[in-house]
Write a protein that holds these residues in place. Structure first.
Motif, PDB file in Angstrom:
ATOM      1  N   ALA A 167       0.827  -1.213   0.000  1.00 11.91           N
ATOM      2  CA  ALA A 167       0.000   0.000   0.000  1.00 11.91           C
ATOM      3  C   ALA A 167       0.858   1.259   0.000  1.00 11.91           C
ATOM      4  CB  ALA A 167      -0.933  -0.009   1.203  1.00 11.91           C
ATOM      5  N   LEU A 168       1.911   1.280   0.808  1.00  5.20           N
ATOM      6  CA  LEU A 168       2.780   2.457   0.847  1.00  5.20           C
ATOM      7  C   LEU A 168       3.517   2.645  -0.480  1.00  5.20           C
ATOM      8  CD1 LEU A 168       4.233   2.253   4.476  1.00  5.20           C
ATOM      9  CD2 LEU A 168       2.520   3.861   3.611  1.00  5.20           C
ATOM     10  N   GLN A 169       3.877   1.546  -1.115  1.00  4.96           N
ATOM     11  CA  GLN A 169       4.528   1.669  -2.420  1.00  4.96           C
ATOM     12  C   GLN A 169       3.557   2.194  -3.473  1.00  4.96           C
ATOM     13  OE1 GLN A 169       6.941  -1.666  -3.706  1.00  4.96           O
ATOM     14  NE2 GLN A 169       7.579  -2.100  -1.612  1.00  4.96           N
ATOM     15  N   GLY A 215       1.973   7.310   8.365  1.00  2.00           N
ATOM     16  CA  GLY A 215       3.106   6.978   7.503  1.00  2.00           C
ATOM     17  C   GLY A 215       2.838   7.282   6.045  1.00  2.00           C
ATOM     18  N   GLY A 216       1.638   6.946   5.580  1.00  5.68           N
ATOM     19  CA  GLY A 216       1.287   7.231   4.194  1.00  5.68           C
ATOM     20  C   GLY A 216       1.204   8.717   3.913  1.00  5.68           C
ATOM     21  N   TRP A 244      -2.058   4.227  -9.166  1.00  6.81           N
ATOM     22  CA  TRP A 244      -1.954   3.021  -8.334  1.00  6.81           C
ATOM     23  C   TRP A 244      -2.873   3.060  -7.125  1.00  6.81           C
ATOM     24  CZ3 TRP A 244       0.267  -0.914 -10.556  1.00  6.81           C
ATOM     25  CH2 TRP A 244       1.254  -0.704 -11.509  1.00  6.81           C
ATOM     26  N   VAL A 245      -3.030   4.208  -6.508  1.00  9.47           N
ATOM     27  CA  VAL A 245      -3.883   4.303  -5.316  1.00  9.47           C
ATOM     28  C   VAL A 245      -5.329   4.019  -5.703  1.00  9.47           C
ATOM     29  CG1 VAL A 245      -4.854   5.911  -3.617  1.00  9.47           C
ATOM     30  CG2 VAL A 245      -2.386   5.882  -4.049  1.00  9.47           C
ATOM     31  N   GLY A 246      -5.970   3.158  -4.905  1.00  8.22           N
ATOM     32  CA  GLY A 246      -7.348   2.767  -5.172  1.00  8.22           C
ATOM     33  C   GLY A 246      -7.476   1.453  -5.910  1.00  8.22           C
ATOM     34  N   ARG A 247      -6.342   0.825  -6.274  1.00  8.20           N
ATOM     35  CA  ARG A 247      -6.366  -0.433  -7.028  1.00  8.20           C
ATOM     36  C   ARG A 247      -6.061  -1.626  -6.136  1.00  8.20           C
ATOM     37  NH1 ARG A 247      -2.660   0.349 -12.297  1.00  8.20           N
ATOM     38  NH2 ARG A 247      -3.034  -1.907 -12.339  1.00  8.20           N
ATOM     39  N   ASP A 248      -6.595  -2.782  -6.527  1.00 16.51           N
ATOM     40  CA  ASP A 248      -6.299  -4.039  -5.834  1.00 16.51           C
ATOM     41  C   ASP A 248      -4.967  -4.580  -6.333  1.00 16.51           C
ATOM     42  OD1 ASP A 248      -8.643  -4.079  -4.359  1.00 16.51           O
ATOM     43  OD2 ASP A 248      -9.748  -5.191  -5.875  1.00 16.51           O
ATOM     44  N   VAL A 249      -3.879  -4.062  -5.775  1.00 16.96           N
ATOM     45  CA  VAL A 249      -2.542  -4.526  -6.151  1.00 16.96           C
ATOM     46  C   VAL A 249      -2.168  -5.699  -5.259  1.00 16.96           C
ATOM     47  CG1 VAL A 249      -0.099  -3.912  -6.275  1.00 16.96           C
ATOM     48  CG2 VAL A 249      -1.855  -2.247  -6.941  1.00 16.96           C
ATOM     49  N   PRO A 250      -1.795  -6.853  -5.833  1.00 19.14           N
ATOM     50  CA  PRO A 250      -1.407  -8.006  -5.003  1.00 19.14           C
ATOM     51  C   PRO A 250      -0.204  -7.681  -4.125  1.00 19.14           C
ATOM     52  CG  PRO A 250      -1.753  -8.664  -7.292  1.00 19.14           C
ATOM     53  CD  PRO A 250      -1.743  -7.165  -7.271  1.00 19.14           C
ATOM     54  N   ALA A 290     -19.391  -7.272   7.427  1.00 17.34           N
ATOM     55  CA  ALA A 290     -18.705  -6.094   7.971  1.00 17.34           C
ATOM     56  C   ALA A 290     -18.733  -4.973   6.947  1.00 17.34           C
ATOM     57  CB  ALA A 290     -17.263  -6.431   8.350  1.00 17.34           C
ATOM     58  N   VAL A 291     -18.938  -3.761   7.435  1.00 16.32           N
ATOM     59  CA  VAL A 291     -18.870  -2.566   6.593  1.00 16.32           C
ATOM     60  C   VAL A 291     -17.830  -1.633   7.207  1.00 16.32           C
ATOM     61  CG1 VAL A 291     -20.108  -0.596   5.638  1.00 16.32           C
ATOM     62  CG2 VAL A 291     -21.284  -2.787   5.912  1.00 16.32           C
ATOM     63  N   CYS A 292     -16.942  -1.117   6.373  1.00 14.33           N
ATOM     64  CA  CYS A 292     -15.860  -0.255   6.871  1.00 14.33           C
ATOM     65  C   CYS A 292     -15.777   1.021   6.046  1.00 14.33           C
ATOM     66  CB  CYS A 292     -14.533  -1.004   6.819  1.00 14.33           C
ATOM     67  SG  CYS A 292     -13.114  -0.026   7.355  1.00 14.33           S
ATOM     68  N   ASP A 293     -15.639   2.132   6.740  1.00 19.49           N
ATOM     69  CA  ASP A 293     -15.370   3.438   6.132  1.00 19.49           C
ATOM     70  C   ASP A 293     -14.017   3.892   6.661  1.00 19.49           C
ATOM     71  OD1 ASP A 293     -15.098   6.122   5.545  1.00 19.49           O
ATOM     72  OD2 ASP A 293     -17.073   6.717   6.285  1.00 19.49           O
ATOM     73  N   ALA A 294     -13.001   3.797   5.803  1.00 25.24           N
ATOM     74  CA  ALA A 294     -11.641   4.197   6.181  1.00 25.24           C
ATOM     75  C   ALA A 294     -11.169   5.379   5.354  1.00 25.24           C
ATOM     76  CB  ALA A 294     -10.679   3.016   6.033  1.00 25.24           C
ATOM     77  N   GLY A 295     -12.102   6.232   4.966  1.00 28.14           N
ATOM     78  CA  GLY A 295     -11.734   7.387   4.160  1.00 28.14           C
ATOM     79  C   GLY A 295     -11.304   6.966   2.771  1.00 28.14           C
ATOM     80  N   GLU A 296     -10.297   7.652   2.206  1.00 29.38           N
ATOM     81  CA  GLU A 296      -9.773   7.259   0.897  1.00 29.38           C
ATOM     82  C   GLU A 296      -9.052   5.925   1.021  1.00 29.38           C
ATOM     83  OE1 GLU A 296      -7.171   9.145  -2.768  1.00 29.38           O
ATOM     84  OE2 GLU A 296      -6.538   9.574  -0.712  1.00 29.38           O
ATOM     85  N   ILE A 297      -9.390   4.988   0.169  1.00 27.84           N
ATOM     86  CA  ILE A 297      -8.824   3.642   0.243  1.00 27.84           C
ATOM     87  C   ILE A 297      -7.642   3.532  -0.710  1.00 27.84           C
ATOM     88  CG2 ILE A 297      -9.280   1.190  -0.073  1.00 27.84           C
ATOM     89  CD1 ILE A 297     -12.248   1.824   0.489  1.00 27.84           C
ATOM     90  N   VAL A 298      -6.513   3.087  -0.210  1.00 23.45           N
ATOM     91  CA  VAL A 298      -5.312   2.934  -1.031  1.00 23.45           C
ATOM     92  C   VAL A 298      -5.342   1.605  -1.775  1.00 23.45           C
ATOM     93  CG1 VAL A 298      -2.792   2.784  -1.007  1.00 23.45           C
ATOM     94  CG2 VAL A 298      -3.963   4.417   0.495  1.00 23.45           C
ATOM     95  N   ASN A 299      -5.599   0.512  -1.059  1.00 28.08           N
ATOM     96  CA  ASN A 299      -5.632  -0.822  -1.647  1.00 28.08           C
ATOM     97  C   ASN A 299      -6.870  -1.540  -1.117  1.00 28.08           C
ATOM     98  OD1 ASN A 299      -5.235  -3.668  -2.142  1.00 28.08           O
ATOM     99  ND2 ASN A 299      -3.073  -3.256  -2.484  1.00 28.08           N
TER     100      ASN A 299
END
Length: 703
Positions: free
Chosen positions: A44-46, A85-86, A163-169, A591-600
């Motif tokens: 995610a950080l990458q 960190g992000g 890249w941010v917002g994508r399902d990167v393995p 489960a439902v989660c709201d974590a703001g902007e999602i990176v991955n």
């Protein structure tokens, strides 16, 4: 010129060169203080880094948790890797991108606004030429402070989110699934193995030891004995494991006087000495027509890492290098220096991947073990703890009791809310509050003192984490009863006090709702004005078919739990459907989660799903047991965890908020899951369980 407020991690690591460099061309080196602990944060950080620099993921040379090369970003803890960190990485690399854009504009003689970056190449529609980071790097000085002027940040060319917002393995999984990816696989020339000899209560001291007989055991080349620190060293690990068990019988121990026979959690907690302070108070007390009160408790919980702790240490040319799966390389470096009574400049810590880590586990203690033995012997040393050590010597998640009292008005709404929390410390990490918190350092001769424990204050909180209710009330008071000395050693475990406090608070909301004759979902929404909370609960009710719960068969129940982690992090709501037969079967979880902007998105789903599964295990099974000699739950038979065949179907829905800051989600699911289980159980059996864990044997004792 006005200044913007830089993130705290930039203020403490202000140089651009602390975050990026060009020492591994053709790749760009990106450095982080946040480390991979199984949570997918490295990937995610990458993703954030790649978007900020306009490069692809395979163009990054990643360094994290190396005290000689990475920024000091405290611990990788508290669900703050993306949130803090992000954010720091985004600001640092965004500033770096701006410098390179300006340099490229000068070199190509074009306006900076005309430039685009793709795969690290700078191009402009106004020029037939191009340039790159590698070509520009020799002409730029990165040893400069990251500029906080508003002009820099308002005029810089914004990153393109590719890249941010994508399902990167996750890039770490291939090696981990194919072998040789963990610290346990790391080796050095002429490496020697070491095993520790410890009592079942790790703060016991040696009364007598037959050192000569231990030295004669097969596989033992050397014995290191200093005070109550005792280790055996050999070149054959298999022989050393056998010798370790035999050596245990050649030592007698003095157990600390404060260790008494185990009793039930609530009376055990209330029998301790504890403080009393008002930690939070707001509003004014209202007139009420009804008062409801209830208490809830959780026991000591073990980290129970599948992979036992491991560390490697070698002293060479006056520098002690330690390879560790610690959560805080820089803090561990300083702590080892204090423990060894030498300057911090002589210590280097390098992070390597270990088993999943959910707080202050045994990684730091085993690192000191290895460093001390390496110093005493002059040999490169590898220390791996046994399963028994992992379940007895690792700091435990703290037990606690929480009591809620609600004052209800004539309209059936809560207007007064009182909370009291009794608990020992939830955070006794190495270096926290400047204290030396390493087990081995307390045992060597002369020993370092064991400092008085303290808990993390609000707003982050330790035992008080999530103890302030998010629900709308006119008056609220929170009292804290800190316990300075518990029977067993405690420190940070995933969620800290939030697990108990949310379990209790959300169970209590169901109890109060039932008492006033209101649907528990509607009751929660009546006490909320925050639109994100209400949206989340509505989504949760929809995907779990809350309105049709009355159609479930007899003996089944659907329950809910909800919280915002630390009241500032991710929002998470959980519904659990279970059956109560000869044991409790959790059939499905939503489960439902709201974590703001999602990176991955996939990574965040994994975190929520993992938190749900771990919480099911804690809630239904896990409890540390002990007697006057120490911990007795030291195997998987005596400390059972959730089996694979007991894992339910888990459906996770994410509410992406791209215009909102990213929020930490790694610890958001534990408390809501526990409450959802208890509330579903009450619906299934009419049984209100308030004391964890909810084993069949313990449920049978409820009146």
């Amino acid at each position: 010129m006005s200044q913007i407020t830089l993130p705290p991690n930039i203020i403490s690591n202000p140089l651009l060169s602390q975050w990026m460099n060009f020492q591994h061309l053709p790749k760009i080196t990106v450095c982080s203080g946040k480390v991979e602990l199984g949570q997918g944060i490295q990937t995610a950080l990458q993703q954030i880094a790649a978007d900020e620099l306009g490069i692809d993921l395979d163009q990054i040379h990643w360094i994290a948790g190396d005290t000689h090369e990475s920024p000091d970003e405290w611990y990788t803890a508290g669900s703050l890797s993306i949130e803090n960190g992000g954010t720091a990485l985004k600001v640092a690399l965004g500033f770096g991108r701006t410098l390179f854009l300006e340099a490229a504009a000068r070199q190509l003689n074009v306006p900076a606004e005309s430039l685009t970056i793709a795969k690290g190449i700078f191009t402009s529609s106004q020029s037939s030429q191009q340039t790159s980071y590698a070509q520009l790097a020799p002409h730029l000085n990165l040893h400069i402070n990251i500029d906080s002027s508003e002009q820099i940040f308002s005029t810089k060319k914004q990153a393109h989110l590719h890249w941010v917002g994508r399902d990167v393995p996750r890039e770490d999984l291939l090696e981990k699934l194919s072998g040789a990816a963990f610290i346990h696989d790391f080796s050095l020339p002429n490496l020697r193995h070491a095993r520790m000899i410890r009592a079942s209560h790790v703060q016991s001291t040696i009364a007598s030891v037959e050192t000569e007989k231990i030295q004669q055991l097969a596989g033992v080349d050397q014995v290191v004995h200093s005070g109550s620190f005792l280790a055996i060293i050999g070149s054959n690990e298999a022989l050393l494991v056998v010798a370790q068990e035999k050596a245990q019988a050649l030592v007698t121990w003095n157990t600390p006087s404060y260790v008494q026979e185990q009793i039930e959690t609530e009376p055990m907690i209330m029998a301790q000495q504890f403080g009393d302070e008002i930690a939070y108070e707001s509003g004014g007390s209202q007139i009420v027509v009804k008062t409801v009160k209830a208490r809830y408790s959780r026991p000591f919980i073990a980290h129970a890492s599948i992979g036992p702790a491991c560390a490697i240490a070698q002293e060479k040319d006056g520098v002690m290098t330690v390879w560790s799966h610690t959560q805080g390389s820089h803090l561990l470096k300083n702590q080892i220096a204090v423990g060894l009574r030498q300057d911090a400049s002589t210590i280097k810590v390098i992070h390597l991947h270990g088993a999943g880590c959910y707080g202050h586990n045994s990684a730091d203690d085993v690192a000191f073990d290895a460093a001390f033995i390496a110093k005493m012997t002059g040999l490169p040393i590898r220390v791996q703890w046994s399963r028994e050590e992992e379940l007895t010597a690792t700091p435990f998640g703290a037990p606690g009791v929480v009591e809620f009292e609600a004052g209800i008005n004539e309209q059936g709404k809560i207007v007064n809310w009182h909370t009291e929390v009794w608990s020992p410390t939830h955070i006794h990490r190495p270096g926290w509050a400047g204290k030396l918190n390493l087990l081995g350092a307390w045992m060597i001769d002369p020993p370092h003192p064991i400092d008085e424990t303290k808990d993390n204050p609000l707003p982050q909180g330790g035992g008080l984490r999530n103890a302030i209710t998010l629900y709308d009330v006119q008056y609220q008071q929170l009292r804290h009863h800190m316990i300075p000395q518990a029977p067993l050693r405690t420190s940070a475990l995933r969620g800290l006090g939030a697990y108990l406090n949310v379990f209790g608070m959300e169970s209590f909301m169901d109890e109060v709702a039932r008492g006033v004759g209101t649907d528990s979902l509607d009751f929660r929404k009546q006490h909320l004005t925050d639109p994100r909370s209400i949206q989340l609960l509505d989504e949760l009710a929809k995907i779990a078919n809350w309105s049709k719960r009355h159609l479930l068969p007899e003996g089944s129940g659907l329950g809910m739990g909800f919280a915002r982690y630390k009241n500032t992090g991710a929002y998470c709501g959980v519904m659990v459907q279970l059956r109560a037969e000869e044991k409790i079967y959790v059939d499905q979880v939503w489960a439902v989660c709201d974590a703001g902007e999602i990176v991955n998105p996939d990574g965040l789903k994994n975190q929520i799903e993992g938190g749900v599964i771990q919480s099911i295990s804690w809630t239904l099974k896990e409890m540390v047991n002990w007697n006057k000699e120490g911990v007795t739950s030291n195997t998987w038979d005596t400390y059972p965890i959730l089996n694979f065949d007991e894992v339910p179907k888990v459906e996770v829905k994410l509410l992406n908020q791209p215009s909102s800051p990213s929020l930490g989600g790694g610890e958001a699911a534990a408390g809501p899951t526990a409450a959802a289980i208890a509330n579903a159980l009450e619906q299934a059996l009419g049984l209100r369980a308030r004391n964890l864990p909810l084993t069949v044997e313990r449920l049978a004792l409820i009146n």
